[in-house]
Design an enzyme around this catalytic site. Structure first.
Site, PDB file in Angstrom:
ATOM      1  N   PRO A  80       7.862   1.813  -2.119  1.00  0.00           N
ATOM      2  CG  PRO A  80       8.909   0.888  -0.234  1.00  0.00           C
ATOM      3  CD  PRO A  80       7.595   1.432  -0.720  1.00  0.00           C
ATOM      4  N   GLY A  81       8.510  -0.447  -3.596  1.00  0.00           N
ATOM      5  CA  GLY A  81       8.713  -1.564  -4.528  1.00  0.00           C
ATOM      6  C   GLY A  81       8.532  -2.954  -3.929  1.00  0.00           C
ATOM      7  CB  ALA A  82       7.306  -4.203  -0.665  1.00  0.00           C
ATOM      8  CD1 TRP A  83       2.742  -4.972  -1.967  1.00  0.00           C
ATOM      9  CD2 TRP A  83       1.027  -4.982  -3.407  1.00  0.00           C
ATOM     10  NE1 TRP A  83       1.570  -5.090  -1.249  1.00  0.00           N
ATOM     11  CE2 TRP A  83       0.515  -5.089  -2.093  1.00  0.00           C
ATOM     12  CE3 TRP A  83       0.146  -4.957  -4.485  1.00  0.00           C
ATOM     13  CZ2 TRP A  83      -0.862  -5.201  -1.837  1.00  0.00           C
ATOM     14  CZ3 TRP A  83      -1.226  -5.054  -4.227  1.00  0.00           C
ATOM     15  CH2 TRP A  83      -1.719  -5.180  -2.925  1.00  0.00           C
ATOM     16  CG  ASP A 110       5.088   5.787  -6.316  1.00  0.00           C
ATOM     17  OD1 ASP A 110       4.536   4.862  -5.690  1.00  0.00           O
ATOM     18  OD2 ASP A 110       5.099   6.969  -5.900  1.00  0.00           O
ATOM     19  CG  ASP A 127      -0.382  11.553 -11.601  1.00  0.00           C
ATOM     20  OD1 ASP A 127      -1.168  10.584 -11.598  1.00  0.00           O
ATOM     21  OD2 ASP A 127      -0.610  12.616 -10.999  1.00  0.00           O
ATOM     22  CB  VAL A 128      -1.098   5.812 -12.172  1.00  0.00           C
ATOM     23  CG1 VAL A 128       0.049   4.988 -11.704  1.00  0.00           C
ATOM     24  CG2 VAL A 128      -1.934   6.293 -11.008  1.00  0.00           C
ATOM     25  CE  LYS A 159      -3.027   1.449   0.902  1.00  0.00           C
ATOM     26  NZ  LYS A 159      -1.819   1.284   1.733  1.00  0.00           N
TER      27      LYS A 159
HETATM   28  C1  LIG Z   1       1.276   2.592   0.136  1.00  0.00           C
HETATM   29  S1  LIG Z   1       2.413   3.151  -1.048  1.00  0.00           S
HETATM   30  C2  LIG Z   1       2.617   1.708  -2.029  1.00  0.00           C
HETATM   31  C3  LIG Z   1       3.484   0.642  -1.410  1.00  0.00           C
HETATM   32  C4  LIG Z   1       3.838  -0.435  -2.420  1.00  0.00           C
HETATM   33  N1  LIG Z   1       2.648  -1.192  -2.807  1.00  0.00           N
HETATM   34  C5  LIG Z   1       4.861  -1.427  -1.868  1.00  0.00           C
HETATM   35  O1  LIG Z   1       4.460  -2.519  -1.491  1.00  0.00           O
HETATM   36  O2  LIG Z   1       6.054  -1.087  -1.818  1.00  0.00           O
HETATM   37  C6  LIG Z   1       1.380   4.120  -2.124  1.00  0.00           C
HETATM   38  C7  LIG Z   1       2.168   4.815  -3.238  1.00  0.00           C
HETATM   39  O3  LIG Z   1       1.250   5.364  -4.182  1.00  0.00           O
HETATM   40  C8  LIG Z   1       1.889   6.459  -4.788  1.00  0.00           C
HETATM   41  N2  LIG Z   1       0.903   7.276  -5.527  1.00  0.00           N
HETATM   42  C9  LIG Z   1      -0.180   7.925  -5.040  1.00  0.00           C
HETATM   43  N3  LIG Z   1      -0.839   8.567  -6.026  1.00  0.00           N
HETATM   44  C10 LIG Z   1      -0.162   8.304  -7.187  1.00  0.00           C
HETATM   45  C11 LIG Z   1      -0.328   8.694  -8.547  1.00  0.00           C
HETATM   46  N4  LIG Z   1      -1.361   9.462  -8.930  1.00  0.00           N
HETATM   47  N5  LIG Z   1       0.557   8.239  -9.457  1.00  0.00           N
HETATM   48  C12 LIG Z   1       1.593   7.454  -9.084  1.00  0.00           C
HETATM   49  N6  LIG Z   1       1.811   7.058  -7.805  1.00  0.00           N
HETATM   50  C13 LIG Z   1       0.958   7.481  -6.864  1.00  0.00           C
HETATM   51  C14 LIG Z   1       2.542   7.160  -3.612  1.00  0.00           C
HETATM   52  O4  LIG Z   1       3.592   8.001  -4.044  1.00  0.00           O
HETATM   53  C15 LIG Z   1       3.012   5.968  -2.756  1.00  0.00           C
HETATM   54  O5  LIG Z   1       4.373   5.688  -2.995  1.00  0.00           O
END
Ligand SMILES: C[S@@+](CC[C@H](N)C(=O)[O-])C[C@H]1O[C@@H](n2cnc3c(N)ncnc32)[C@H](O)[C@@H]1O
Length: 207
Positions: A80-83, A110, A127-128, A159
């Site tokens: 949700p955007g914490a980092w 995301d 999608d990244v 991660k």
């Molecule tokens: C653990 S959360 C990230 C939390 C974030 N770092 C924070 O601190 O708010 C992992 C995120 O990776 C996203 N994600 C996974 N695969 C992805 C992709 N291929 N492209 C974009 N986002 C992706 C998921 O939708 C999820 O919201």
């Protein structure tokens, strides 16, 4: 009197916990109880972070000083955007520093929606791994970075889930970065296989 007020508060807490647990499955109840007990969850509410993961990046950055005013950050999987909140503050991308420090850039990507944040550009529903996302990212990055996304000597923090394939990822990173280390921040739950690779000093690609 003191005993009474504590007792009254405890009853109040128990009622509010019971309300939170009502209608939930056993697994959901376990999750709610863990969240309620977690000091990082409480601290993230108190400090207006979108989730507890902010403390993992704060801890890593306090130790390794990755984020400096003026730097550019691409937060892949940002919801949700914490980092991104931490990055915005540390690279001064909202320009809120009172010391005339250089202004950085934060771009979050995301698959999910990322609520807006001052100082960050978000590519929600992207999608990244898609080339169309890379093209949009290049448009948003400052000119000097646009050519290759990560500059030589840049850093990558990612991660991973510790398992049989982690060493393969480490080897891959080691082939393109001068230094790669595995990190488990205190804020990362002990019972989770989650760890982070901090890869530093990206090698200039040979053309
Ligand atoms: C653990 S959360 C990230 C939390 C974030 N770092 C924070 O601190 O708010 C992992 C995120 O990776 C996203 N994600 C996974 N695969 C992805 C992709 N291929 N492209 C974009 N986002 C992706 C998921 O939708 C999820 O919201």
């Amino acid at each position: 009197m003191w005993g009474f007020s504590v007792w009254r508060r405890c009853i109040h807490c128990s009622l509010s916990v019971m309300k939170k647990l009502k209608g939930k499955t056993a697994a959901e109840q376990r999750w709610v109880l863990r969240q309620l007990k977690d000091p990082y969850v409480k601290a993230s509410h108190a400090q207006n972070f979108r989730c507890r993961s902010a403390f993992k990046l704060l801890e890593i950055d306090d130790k390794f000083r990755l984020l400096q005013p003026g730097y550019s950050v691409v937060d892949c999987g940002a919801a949700p955007g914490a980092w991104s909140q931490v990055a915005v503050e540390r690279v001064n991308s909202a320009g809120t520093s009172r010391h005339g420090l250089p202004r950085g850039t934060v771009i979050g990507i995301d698959l999910l929606n990322i609520p807006p944040l001052d100082g960050a550009h978000f590519l929600s529903s992207h999608d990244v791994t898609h080339t169309a996302t890379h093209a949009k990212l290049l448009e948003l990055l400052p000119q000097d970075l646009a050519e290759m996304i990560l500059l030589p000597r840049g850093s990558l923090l990612c991660k991973y889930w510790d398992g049989v394939l982690s060493h393969q990822l480490q080897e891959k990173l080691s082939s393109v970065f001068h230094s790669v280390r595995s990190i488990k921040p205190d804020a990362s739950r002990k019972d989770s296989a989650e760890r982070y690779f901090l890869a530093r000093m990206y090698k200039k690609p040979v053309k």
